[in-house]
Every structure is written in C-alpha cells, then in structure tokens.
Design a protein around this motif. Structure first.
Motif, PDB file in Angstrom:
ATOM      1  N   LEU A   1      60.041  50.319  45.232  1.00 16.69           N
ATOM      2  CA  LEU A   1      61.284  50.904  44.752  1.00 16.69           C
ATOM      3  C   LEU A   1      62.320  51.057  45.852  1.00 16.69           C
ATOM      4  N   GLU A   2      61.870  51.419  47.030  1.00 14.97           N
ATOM      5  CA  GLU A   2      62.807  51.590  48.145  1.00 14.97           C
ATOM      6  C   GLU A   2      63.565  50.295  48.422  1.00 14.97           C
TER       7      GLU A   2
ATOM      8  N   GLY B   1      64.514  63.449  32.161  1.00 18.51           N
ATOM      9  CA  GLY B   1      65.667  62.561  32.173  1.00 18.51           C
ATOM     10  C   GLY B   1      65.404  61.161  32.685  1.00 18.51           C
ATOM     11  N   LEU B   2      64.387  60.969  33.518  1.00 17.37           N
ATOM     12  CA  LEU B   2      64.146  59.639  34.080  1.00 17.37           C
ATOM     13  C   LEU B   2      63.718  58.628  33.013  1.00 17.37           C
TER      14      LEU B   2
ATOM     15  N   CYS C   1      69.975  55.801  36.336  1.00 12.90           N
ATOM     16  CA  CYS C   1      68.642  56.086  36.866  1.00 12.90           C
ATOM     17  C   CYS C   1      68.537  56.008  38.383  1.00 12.90           C
ATOM     18  N   VAL C   2      69.485  55.396  39.055  1.00 12.45           N
ATOM     19  CA  VAL C   2      69.369  55.211  40.503  1.00 12.45           C
ATOM     20  C   VAL C   2      69.236  56.540  41.244  1.00 12.45           C
TER      21      VAL C   2
ATOM     22  N   HIS D   1      63.281  61.133  43.400  1.00 13.40           N
ATOM     23  CA  HIS D   1      61.841  61.277  43.166  1.00 13.40           C
ATOM     24  C   HIS D   1      61.036  60.082  43.679  1.00 13.40           C
ATOM     25  N   LEU D   2      61.579  59.395  44.668  1.00  9.53           N
ATOM     26  CA  LEU D   2      60.947  58.187  45.197  1.00  9.53           C
ATOM     27  C   LEU D   2      59.528  58.432  45.697  1.00  9.53           C
ATOM     28  N   ALA D   3      59.320  59.478  46.471  1.00  9.66           N
ATOM     29  CA  ALA D   3      57.986  59.759  47.030  1.00  9.66           C
ATOM     30  C   ALA D   3      56.981  60.046  45.915  1.00  9.66           C
ATOM     31  N   GLU D   4      57.391  60.804  44.903  1.00  7.71           N
ATOM     32  CA  GLU D   4      56.486  61.120  43.790  1.00  7.71           C
ATOM     33  C   GLU D   4      56.139  59.860  42.993  1.00  7.71           C
TER      34      GLU D   4
END
Length: 105
Positions: A16-17, A40-41, A53-54, A60-63
């Motif tokens: 994702l990163e 909401g995601l 969504c960005v 919440h990237l780490a999760e």
C-alpha cells in the motif's frame, strides 16, 4: 502471479505504501483488504472514488499491513463478487453462475 491464480481463500498482501506513493489508487475498488474495523474505509473503497479512501488508507496503513501479515479472515472489497448487496452479485446468484468462494468468477 500464476501461483496465486484462482486462489481467493488467502489474503495476499498489497504494498500500500508504494501504491499510495506512486498514485496508483484507481484499482483499489477491485482489491480485497483486511477488515480492521475502520469506520468509513469499506464505503470509501466501494465508492470507486480513490480520493475518498487515500487519507483513510494513509491514516491506517500500519494496521492494514498488519492485517495482511496476519491474513485476517474478515475482509472487505469494493468488487461486486464479494458484495452480496450488489445487483451484479444477485444476478449471478439468480442465474446459478456464481463461482465458488475459491474462485473469482
């Protein structure tokens, strides 16, 4: 990628990163994400509007990455194949053409 073909039982990780960094977000609606309970995601992904969504993905990237690593069984996707509430899903179900869960289509 051939080793993953037809296997919908496992959640394979997305980088994702890298996707966010390069602006490659148009295909997010077709992907499957771990359900980390973020309000909401799922709706943002299903909307097909990447700009919605960005910010949530970045926040919440780490999760999400941890969810991919743990291969969480609860997932969500914007793709009609995984959303029984869509007209497309209902039509395939009604016609008896809906593929088993281990297949995409």
């Amino acid at each position: 990628l051939a080793q993953y073909a037809g296997n919908q039982r496992s959640l394979f990780p997305l980088n994702l990163e890298r996707l966010l960094r390069n602006g490659w977000v148009n295909g997010f609606r077709l992907q499957t994400f771990p359900d980390i309970g973020t309000a909401g995601l799922p709706e943002a992904i299903a909307s097909g509007r990447p700009e919605l969504c960005v910010a949530l993905l970045r926040r919440h990237l780490a999760e999400l990455q941890m969810g991919f690593e743990q291969n969480l069984t609860r997932t969500f996707s914007g793709h009609w194949r995984f959303r029984p509430d869509t007209p497309e899903y209902q039509a395939w179900l009604r016609d008896g053409k809906l593929a088993p869960d281990s297949q995409m289509c």
